[in-house]
Write a protein that holds these residues in place. Structure first.
Motif, PDB file in Angstrom:
ATOM      1  N   VAL A  20       0.864  -1.180   0.000  1.00 49.01           N
ATOM      2  CA  VAL A  20       0.000   0.000   0.000  1.00 49.01           C
ATOM      3  C   VAL A  20       0.900   1.228   0.000  1.00 49.01           C
ATOM      4  N   MET A  45       4.706  -0.291  10.435  1.00 45.89           N
ATOM      5  CA  MET A  45       4.537  -1.470   9.609  1.00 45.89           C
ATOM      6  C   MET A  45       5.106  -2.730  10.237  1.00 45.89           C
ATOM      7  N   GLY A 171      -4.190   8.754   4.896  1.00 45.54           N
ATOM      8  CA  GLY A 171      -3.922   7.365   4.563  1.00 45.54           C
ATOM      9  C   GLY A 171      -4.000   7.122   3.067  1.00 45.54           C
ATOM     10  N   GLU A 186      -7.175  -2.920   0.641  1.00 47.83           N
ATOM     11  CA  GLU A 186      -6.247  -2.713   1.749  1.00 47.83           C
ATOM     12  C   GLU A 186      -6.113  -1.216   1.958  1.00 47.83           C
ATOM     13  N   VAL A 188      -4.652   1.841   4.626  1.00 48.48           N
ATOM     14  CA  VAL A 188      -3.814   2.230   5.758  1.00 48.48           C
ATOM     15  C   VAL A 188      -4.129   3.665   6.119  1.00 48.48           C
ATOM     16  N   LYS A 193      -4.037  -0.409   9.705  1.00 49.03           N
ATOM     17  CA  LYS A 193      -4.468  -1.056   8.475  1.00 49.03           C
ATOM     18  C   LYS A 193      -5.777  -1.822   8.652  1.00 49.03           C
ATOM     19  N   SER A 195      -8.256  -4.482   6.159  1.00 52.02           N
ATOM     20  CA  SER A 195      -8.369  -5.241   4.924  1.00 52.02           C
ATOM     21  C   SER A 195      -9.787  -5.757   4.791  1.00 52.02           C
ATOM     22  N   SER A 408      -0.298  -3.002  12.519  1.00 55.21           N
ATOM     23  CA  SER A 408       0.173  -2.137  11.455  1.00 55.21           C
ATOM     24  C   SER A 408       0.072  -2.804  10.100  1.00 55.21           C
ATOM     25  N   ALA A 409       0.314  -2.007   9.080  1.00 53.52           N
ATOM     26  CA  ALA A 409       0.312  -2.540   7.719  1.00 53.52           C
ATOM     27  C   ALA A 409       1.496  -3.462   7.538  1.00 53.52           C
TER      28      ALA A 409
END
Length: 432
Positions: A20, A45, A171, A186, A188, A193, A195, A408-409
């Motif tokens: 992303v 992340m 984001g 997806e 962020v 995050k 999904s 987190s992503a």
């Protein structure tokens, strides 16, 4: 938007490809040192092993913003449309065989199809990819402690800002779609995050504060797709609508089409303690350009409590769709703004609340017919739980925690699987 991040751990290392893309605003740093910015993003992340104990960095980063992020992502992040949309539905049926309200709606939809590129261009789309940037903000207006009596013994309502700064949370999102009824999102937001997706049989959502869970009833398309990104689904959705008349939107005369979820669909989305009472959607199509300029939907649900009283949640979303541009012969909206009102009532006056949210989005990239996009790209998570309701985030919002666990992503593998180079060149020649 940043798609690649340098490898600051090793000078000779390859750059990191982000699943992303990250907006520039998310590289927050008190200094101009790029290394510091990269470390901040890596902390977002980094995958956390223990989800039950809040990480100190997460708590310091988000603090009281966690409840605001939770409601933003839960309500605005990945909402679904009221009912399933047939992917193979014929729009060009004889409009004379229907009542005048339905015939007018079908005629307006046919004009919309012509305005976005025509049947040939839309039917030639097998898959789609879109990448965009979002900015969200939320504010809560509640009764409870927010009420105070003035000199005239009248109650006044106070509001509190739930966003980080006046500009809100920043984001980005990536959306993949493939016919029929396959999609994956997806998103962020400030490092948090969410999904969501559909494999054609079940629509699911995965958030940092809940396990993966599926929606009740048949899978439905993502509302974000109908905000100017997927004209074919928009036309299929409103093909069974009725024309309610005309209305002026931003000084532009528009036709108003209305569609309500059937009782069977509402029952399928209900459970023993949550009843979906209604879900209605309106589309506003310009009389001048025939394009969709506004999308509005509202749903009301009832949550049963232990006592005699029940809690009602009413959610209203209005999206202004703007900046249409032609991509491969198809008119795609590249920007817009969504206003959300979430109202809880049915209890005592002191516990009523109204939350207002706003999202501004822009589309950075759009592409069609993605090579190598297979069914495996849309498989649901392994920990999917089907007994929960993905479109009912407000049920858990009755008492939001001040601090929540924010995962987190992740740096995931690409959605596009490997394809044979020789096969790719052959398909290109056939397209020509």
């Amino acid at each position: 938007m940043r798609k690649l991040c340098p490898n600051y751990d090793r000078e000779d290392g390859l750059e990191t490809v982000l699943e992303v893309p990250i907006p520039e605003e998310m590289f927050v740093s008190s200094t101009k040192n790029n290394v510091t910015s990269w470390k901040n993003m890596k902390s977002w992340m980094k995958a956390h092993i223990d989800r039950s104990v809040p990480h100190p960095l997460t708590t310091n980063q988000f603090g009281d913003r966690s409840s605001g992020l939770q409601i933003l992502l839960g309500v605005v992040g990945a909402p679904l449309v009221p009912l399933p949309v047939p992917s193979d539905q014929s729009i060009n049926s004889n409009i004379k065989d229907h009542p005048i309200e339905n015939s007018a709606a079908k005629y307006i939809v046919q004009q919309y199809i012509g305005a976005v590129g025509g049947d040939k261009a839309l039917n030639g789309v097998d898959s789609m990819y879109a990448m965009g940037k979002v900015r969200m903000i939320a504010s809560e207006f509640s009764a409870g402690d927010g009420y105070k009596n003035n000199s005239n013994n009248k109650k006044e309502m106070k509001g509190k800002n739930m966003s980080n700064y006046g500009g809100g949370e920043v984001g980005a999102f990536v959306l993949w779609q493939k016919r029929p009824d396959l999609w994956c999102l997806e998103l962020v937001l400030s490092g948090c995050k969410i999904s969501a997706g559909s494999d054609g049989k079940v629509a699911w959502r995965q958030t940092p504060w809940h396990h993966s869970h599926a929606s009740r009833g048949p899978p439905r398309p993502l509302r974000r797709s109908l905000q100017g990104l997927d004209p074919r689904s928009t036309a299929n959705l409103f093909s069974n609508s009725i024309c309610m008349g005309e209305k002026v939107i931003n000084d532009e005369d528009c036709f108003v089409l209305k569609l309500e979820a059937e009782p069977s669909t509402l029952r399928a989305r209900s459970s023993s303690n949550v009843e979906m009472i209604r879900h209605t959607i309106w589309g506003y199509f310009s009389q001048k350009t025939a394009l969709l300029v506004k999308l509005e939907d509202s749903h009301l649900l009832k949550i049963k409590t232990a006592g005699d009283d029940s809690i009602f949640w009413e959610t209203t979303m209005e999206s202004l769709i703007q900046d249409y541009r032609t991509v491969d012969g198809i008119n795609i909206a590249h920007g817009g703004r969504t206003f959300v009102s979430l109202f809880r009532f049915g209890e005592s006056t002191e516990n009523q609340s109204r939350t207002r949210m706003e999202e501004v989005w822009t589309i950075e990239e759009v592409d069609f017919n993605i090579k190598g996009l297979s069914m495996e790209c849309f498989l649901p998570p392994g920990d999917l739980k089907k007994e929960q309701e993905v479109c009912n985030p407000v049920a858990s919002y009755t008492r939001l925690p001040v601090r929540t666990r924010v995962t987190s992503a992740k740096l995931c593998s690409s959605k596009v699987v490997a394809i044979d180079v020789h096969e790719f060149h052959l398909s290109k020649k056939e397209d020509v």
